[in-house]
Design a protein around this motif. Structure first.
Motif, short mmCIF file in Angstrom:
data_model
loop_
_atom_site.label_atom_id
_atom_site.label_comp_id
_atom_site.label_asym_id
_atom_site.label_seq_id
_atom_site.Cartn_x
_atom_site.Cartn_y
_atom_site.Cartn_z
N LYS A 87 0.83 -1.21 0.00
CA LYS A 87 0.00 0.00 0.00
C LYS A 87 0.86 1.26 0.00
CE LYS A 87 -3.93 -2.03 2.47
NZ LYS A 87 -4.74 -2.00 3.72
N SER B 100 -0.65 10.81 5.19
CA SER B 100 -1.26 9.60 4.65
C SER B 100 -0.50 8.31 4.99
CB SER B 100 -1.47 9.72 3.13
OG SER B 100 -0.30 10.16 2.48
N ILE C 192 -2.37 5.26 7.06
CA ILE C 192 -2.48 3.91 6.50
C ILE C 192 -1.84 2.89 7.43
CG2 ILE C 192 -1.71 2.42 4.60
CD1 ILE C 192 -1.87 4.90 2.77
N THR D 65 -6.27 3.17 7.45
CA THR D 65 -7.11 4.01 6.59
C THR D 65 -6.85 3.71 5.12
OG1 THR D 65 -6.87 5.75 8.27
CG2 THR D 65 -7.84 6.39 6.16
N ILE E 84 -6.22 4.21 1.14
CA ILE E 84 -5.35 5.21 0.52
C ILE E 84 -6.11 6.49 0.19
CG2 ILE E 84 -3.98 5.74 -1.54
CD1 ILE E 84 -3.05 2.85 -1.55
N SER F 31 -7.01 8.39 3.31
CA SER F 31 -5.82 8.92 3.99
C SER F 31 -5.35 10.20 3.30
CB SER F 31 -4.71 7.87 4.01
OG SER F 31 -4.14 7.70 2.72
#
Length: 258
Positions: A95, A163, A167, A172, A174, A177
């Motif tokens: 991610k 972000s 994450i 959260t 993407i 975020s």
């Protein structure tokens, strides 16, 4: 995630909190900053692939940095073997890499959008440089597109500031975020302005100090050799200050007592 709105003075307080964190485990945080610096130097020497790869890895580096400083804030001893611990949860690194690739794409897109209208002028300036070795036309031509790129960069950088940790620590998605990060930065834009200006002044002051040392007769190579560890030291405090910005803006519990 609900971000609070802090006064402009919070920007300076974040730096003071970062300094307080650094003093708890200075060598551990200095070692991490040195590691990141070495990666950056290697990336610079392997352009153009190296810088793009470094940018793609920035979300992972950011998450590790905040995890390290949280570790220090919690009063736990930090060892280099713990650096990769934050990236171990299944699927997390993927991610973060997707986020990094998105970051690279936006950087390249904005760069193309900003520099393309000036391509003709840049070509002429480069030709003058090759013929006369005069860099003045190139520097003058670069001023406007670089200023525009810096403006756009600060705008989209807000998407990526928080972000990675949203994450990594809160799971959260993407897209959310990026949204929460942008809102948090916007609500605290004046604090971030103070934070950014203060750090810029600190690093510029360090460069000025090196210039003064050289003017006093210290050989340039010796001054440059001393500047690297000093810049890494400043980078250590800078990285340590990232954690206070997060826990204060998102009103999370943190240990920042002096």
């Amino acid at each position: 995630m609900q971000a609070v709105s802090l006064p402009a003075t919070a920007g300076w307080q974040w730096i003071m909190d970062g300094w307080a964190l650094f003093k708890r485990q200075p060598m551990a945080l200095f070692s991490w900053a040195m590691f990141v610096t070495l990666i950056l130097i290697f990336a610079t020497l392997t352009a153009p692939i190296g810088p793009l790869l470094f940018i793609a890895l920035m979300p992972a580096i950011t998450l590790v940095t905040l995890s390290i400083t949280r570790h220090v804030a919690d009063g736990r001893k930090l060892l280099p073997s713990m650096w990769i611990e934050p990236l171990k949860p299944k699927g997390l690194f993927k991610k973060l890499l997707i986020l990094g690739v998105l970051y690279v794409g936006i950087c390249l897109g904005v760069g193309l959008l900003v520099f393309l209208p000036f391509s003709g002028q840049l070509g002429e300036a480069m030709q003058i440089l090759s013929e006369t070795q005069d860099m003045t036309p190139l520097i003058e031509t670069l001023q406007t597109p670089m200023l525009l790129f810096a403006l756009f960069y600060f705008l989209f950088a807000a998407l990526f500031w928080y972000s990675p940790v949203l994450i990594g620590w809160h799971g959260t998605p993407i897209g959310k975020s990026l949204f929460f990060s942008a809102i948090a930065c916007w609500r605290n834009k004046w604090a971030f302005l103070v934070y950014g200006v203060a750090w810029a002044a600190i690093f510029l002051g360090a460069d000025l100090l090196v210039g003064i040392v050289v003017s006093l007769g210290i050989p340039l190579d010796i001054a440059a050799a001393l500047q690297l560890p000093f810049n890494v030291f400043l980078g250590s405090v800078l990285y340590a200050s990232f954690y206070p910005t997060f826990i204060k803006v998102f009103n999370n519990k943190g240990i920042l007592s002096q």
